[in-house]
Design an enzyme around this catalytic site. Sequence first.
Site, PDB file in Angstrom:
ATOM      1  N   GLU A 719       0.886  -1.167   0.000  1.00 35.01           N
ATOM      2  CA  GLU A 719       0.000   0.000   0.000  1.00 35.01           C
ATOM      3  C   GLU A 719       0.917   1.208   0.000  1.00 35.01           C
ATOM      4  OE1 GLU A 719      -3.096  -0.164  -0.366  1.00 35.01           O
ATOM      5  OE2 GLU A 719      -3.539  -2.235   0.183  1.00 35.01           O
ATOM      6  N   CYS A 753      -2.148   8.859   3.888  1.00 35.58           N
ATOM      7  CA  CYS A 753      -1.974   8.513   2.474  1.00 35.58           C
ATOM      8  C   CYS A 753      -3.210   8.920   1.679  1.00 35.58           C
ATOM      9  CB  CYS A 753      -1.723   7.031   2.326  1.00 35.58           C
ATOM     10  SG  CYS A 753      -2.975   6.057   3.147  1.00 35.58           S
TER      11      CYS A 753
HETATM   12  P1  NAD Z   1       8.673   5.156   3.997  1.00 31.84           P
HETATM   13  O1  NAD Z   1       8.588   4.530   2.670  1.00 31.84           O
HETATM   14  O2  NAD Z   1       9.738   6.148   4.224  1.00 31.84           O
HETATM   15  O3  NAD Z   1       8.867   4.048   5.106  1.00 31.84           O
HETATM   16  C1  NAD Z   1       7.995   2.962   5.240  1.00 31.84           C
HETATM   17  C2  NAD Z   1       8.714   1.845   5.932  1.00 31.84           C
HETATM   18  O4  NAD Z   1       9.691   1.346   5.054  1.00 31.84           O
HETATM   19  C3  NAD Z   1       9.448   2.268   7.187  1.00 31.84           C
HETATM   20  O5  NAD Z   1       9.343   1.271   8.161  1.00 31.84           O
HETATM   21  C4  NAD Z   1      10.877   2.405   6.708  1.00 31.84           C
HETATM   22  O6  NAD Z   1      11.825   2.219   7.724  1.00 31.84           O
HETATM   23  C5  NAD Z   1      10.946   1.275   5.696  1.00 31.84           C
HETATM   24  N1  NAD Z   1      12.000   1.416   4.697  1.00 31.84           N
HETATM   25  C6  NAD Z   1      12.552   2.538   4.210  1.00 31.84           C
HETATM   26  N2  NAD Z   1      13.493   2.235   3.301  1.00 31.84           N
HETATM   27  C7  NAD Z   1      13.529   0.900   3.211  1.00 31.84           C
HETATM   28  C8  NAD Z   1      14.274  -0.001   2.436  1.00 31.84           C
HETATM   29  N3  NAD Z   1      15.205   0.413   1.568  1.00 31.84           N
HETATM   30  N4  NAD Z   1      14.043  -1.311   2.562  1.00 31.84           N
HETATM   31  C9  NAD Z   1      13.108  -1.746   3.413  1.00 31.84           C
HETATM   32  N5  NAD Z   1      12.369  -0.935   4.195  1.00 31.84           N
HETATM   33  C10 NAD Z   1      12.589   0.378   4.079  1.00 31.84           C
HETATM   34  O7  NAD Z   1       7.243   5.748   4.327  1.00 31.84           O
HETATM   35  P2  NAD Z   1       6.785   6.539   5.608  1.00 31.84           P
HETATM   36  O8  NAD Z   1       7.332   7.922   5.526  1.00 31.84           O
HETATM   37  O9  NAD Z   1       7.037   5.761   6.846  1.00 31.84           O
HETATM   38  O10 NAD Z   1       5.215   6.571   5.422  1.00 31.84           O
HETATM   39  C11 NAD Z   1       4.574   7.508   4.635  1.00 31.84           C
HETATM   40  C12 NAD Z   1       4.251   6.903   3.287  1.00 31.84           C
HETATM   41  O11 NAD Z   1       3.425   5.776   3.471  1.00 31.84           O
HETATM   42  C13 NAD Z   1       3.487   7.835   2.396  1.00 31.84           C
HETATM   43  O12 NAD Z   1       3.990   7.731   1.102  1.00 31.84           O
HETATM   44  C14 NAD Z   1       2.070   7.299   2.469  1.00 31.84           C
HETATM   45  O13 NAD Z   1       1.277   7.603   1.364  1.00 31.84           O
HETATM   46  C15 NAD Z   1       2.316   5.841   2.615  1.00 31.84           C
HETATM   47  N6  NAD Z   1       1.174   5.192   3.227  1.00 31.84           N
HETATM   48  C16 NAD Z   1       0.321   4.488   2.436  1.00 31.84           C
HETATM   49  C17 NAD Z   1      -0.801   3.882   2.992  1.00 31.84           C
HETATM   50  C18 NAD Z   1      -1.768   3.105   2.146  1.00 31.84           C
HETATM   51  O14 NAD Z   1      -2.572   2.356   2.696  1.00 31.84           O
HETATM   52  N7  NAD Z   1      -1.717   3.227   0.834  1.00 31.84           N
HETATM   53  C19 NAD Z   1      -1.041   4.014   4.346  1.00 31.84           C
HETATM   54  C20 NAD Z   1      -0.131   4.711   5.135  1.00 31.84           C
HETATM   55  C21 NAD Z   1       0.983   5.310   4.553  1.00 31.84           C
END
Ligand code: NAD
Length: 956
Positions: A719, A753
């Site tokens: 997501e 999101c």
């Molecule tokens: P992010 O992508 O920065 O981080 C998400 C997770 O991924 C974190 O736990 C982070 O530590 C991990 N991560 C980062 N780099 C990684 C890598 N290289 N390998 C593996 N894991 C890694 O996102 P965020 O800032 O935590 O959250 C906000 C984002 O999430 C926004 O883009 C938002 O739209 C999205 N979001 C989507 C939904 C949905 O249901 N579509 C819901 C909530 C948030």
Amino acid sequence: MQGSPETPREIEIGRELFAYIKKKQSFFDLKNLFLKASTFDQKLQTQLFKFVDVLPNLKKKESIVKILSEYIDESNFKAGFLVNSFSKLPIISDVFKSLVISSVSGLARIFICGRNVEEALTTIGELKKKKQEYTLDLLGEVVLTQGESNYYYNRYRELLKGIDGANISVKLTALVPQVNPNNFDAKKEVLKERLRRLYRLAQKNNATVNVDSEHYSWHEFIFTIVKEVLSETEFKDFDRVGIVVQAYLKESEKDLDQWIAWAKTRKGKITVRLVKGAYWDYEHAHALQKGWEVPVFEDKALTDANYEKLTEKILGNIKFLRPAFASHNIRSLAYALKIIEEKKISKDDFEIQMLYGMLDNLKSYFSENGYCLRVYLPYGKLLPGMSYLVRRLLENTANDSFLKQGFIDKKSQDDLLQAPMAKAVRESAIEEKFTNSADLNFETQAMRDKFKAALLETKKKLSEEKLCPLLVNGKKKCTKESFIAVNPANKEEKLATIFKASIEECELAIAGAQEIQEKWFALGVEKRSKVLTETAKDFEEKRTYFNSILILESGKAWHEADGETSEAIDFLNYYANQALELFGENKLRSFPGEKNRNLYQALGVSLVISPWNFPLAIMLGMTVASLVSGNAVLIKPSTQTCLIAYEALSILLENIRKIAGKEYEALISLLPGSGSVIGEYLTHHEKVRCIAFTGSNATGMRINEAATKARPVKRFIAEMGGKNPIIVEKTADLDEAIPGVIYSAFGFSGQKCSACSRVIIEAEVYDEFKQRMIKAMDLVKPGDPESFEVYTGPVIDQNAYDNVHKYIDLALKEGKIVYYKESQNKQGFFVNPLIVENLIDESRITKEEIFGPVLAMYKAENLDEAIALANDTEFGLTAGLYSRSPEVIKKVTKDIQVGNFYINRPCTGAVVSRQAFGGHKNSSIGFKAGGPNYLLQFVQEKTITENTMRRGFADD
Ligand code: NAD
């Protein structure tokens, strides 16, 4: 009036009232086109009233014709095309427009006594001649801006000053903008001061001020405000004041008792207007949607019976109260008259109230027989006053209303006069397997006080000393590397010490998970489900604790935090239930000699990578979906929100131990650490068979690539982000669209999101929308969400703060700022909301997800352009539409390219099992969370086909 022994006295009185109004007649003028049409077809009636509601917004004659025909077509009465084609001829369309406007204005004139004070005064003069009194009601609905509330306040003042001995009915929600249960405490003093000033003016000018009742959520607030102001020394003797008790509220008797007890403590009497209540549909639907107890009686007869009970109680306290019986129900009025007669109450000591335009014959019965008859007189602009009117009409033509039964259905007089009898309570035929968890009701002061205490209690427990270890193979582990979690609203406030996983712990966790996973799967779906449902119970118990941590660690406002805890509980119960339904059965066909079975098998070890913005619900939702499907789960939470992950997973682990046994404690491991180190390591690990990810598009796409390249290939469920548009079409109700867009864009500082980041407005309403939106925005001030009234909190951390500011700088260069004031609050990561318009075509603000309170505004010449703009993005998560045109709603529903489309409501706030959540295009990979297909992604199918023929003999 004389009684006879065999007939109850109220029935005799009722018959006398009926005899007076002689023949049964319509209660309003049936010459009107709209009312005529509405009396013979219920569905057509509803559609016409919906049209009446949108009419004031329709500026062009073509729109009037078009929308009217659309609404007619929505009913069973398939004649819309006739209206449409016939009225396309220019001359006819002019005539048609005038006909519609004059018909609707004619309808408005039946119930609205004048367009302005002068016209209202003429009506008052006419009433005086008939010896009838009045109370003036200034029409208007939602008050969004300070200017709008000043307008109403000043009009009330003018009435009190300008009319000798005026009697006015005031809506408190018109005196301050955007008052709602979330900001009661903040608005209270301003509101009290305005009411105080109105009372002072009334004292000086011999006038009367009644405070009207409104929605249930305000009733406790209104009660408190009025009582507190009237208890002040300067008003202690003041008796030209009134309040309202709504008999349809289950709590109304308690309300009345409190008013009586309070009235006994003061010198001046207060008027109590007893009504049945005008918001039944809303109260009913609102409570059901929230999972709260419905505050109104669900059977109309119970309201009628309660009205009689309260009538007796009020009349028993006539020394302290002045009763005003406001009703058009002859039985209810006859019952009041009977008690009055029994108690020998003077006609000077009570009054009867009726609405302007309703049952004029009955009104004259009272005025001619020496009773005080007061007419409730709405005045204001005719067409915009229609929303008030539509409500009146819907209420009075509802199936069980007295007026409908008596004057349209022509029920017999004696039937109408019988004592109200409740229908048998309907038993619900289907017992629902899953119900949503109910949010806390912060609309009551008691709940607000209770939660505030819980929040302060949690705050006390948190500090650097609070340790947040890893959970590896069931053991808590404090590692060498750690950092301090702080409150984003107050950088100085330390919440916990968070320990980070190293590769070593990751390996340990994977080995432990692998060892126990098959056994866990073999344990069976019932046991696995039970772990979830028992955890849900614990969560329900610890709700206030979870809410508090969400507020302190992620900066959520109270109701956002509480909504998230509900969502987490919903995921637990919903997936537990889904698993039982999905994983039990064999769905393949079999034949004689050929036996086929389809089994769902777990994938093995799965990895959950979660974001900080829904750190409880999304983290837990992905974890338990995987777990209940039979997998072991490694959880890599977002570094910003490890505390909530630790608290939640500790409870889940405890239930695994309790229900499955201690040997299963390696099933889940919590491995905090940075994405680029721990995240990368785990996503590439060969033993990880499935990755459930929620986060940004950039990270998601990177993991997707790794998962696809891996051998064996990994299952990847994601997501991701959005660039979500809301279209405001020209027929939109701006009273709803403006707060809806503000909430969608700036709730939780735009860090959902699903948040709206683009609002696309049709040219015809662009300027009006923009101007009102700017004024309404002044009320959205970010602050520390520890206070209940804070609308929106900080952004999550310094990175987010810097990132959003880069976009703010871009907005200054690439567009025209509509609204922005830099935040002066440096205590936390506060960014004030920004609205920008006229962006250059290639601006990154139009294309990229910002994840902060930045909203871009676009003007679209027509609907097609609006849809094209909305779809012009790589994302497809959520979208919204505000429109009152059935055709427009159909068209946008068909053409919009998103996973979740919201019509006439904000575009955030999906609820498990009601709005399954997930997007199109680059927003998601896989089935929607909280929907019927989500769990299927965490299993693989094994189909077994056996030839059961043995030497020509089939055993089945
Ligand atoms: P992010 O992508 O920065 O981080 C998400 C997770 O991924 C974190 O736990 C982070 O530590 C991990 N991560 C980062 N780099 C990684 C890598 N290289 N390998 C593996 N894991 C890694 O996102 P965020 O800032 O935590 O959250 C906000 C984002 O999430 C926004 O883009 C938002 O739209 C999205 N979001 C989507 C939904 C949905 O249901 N579509 C819901 C909530 C948030």
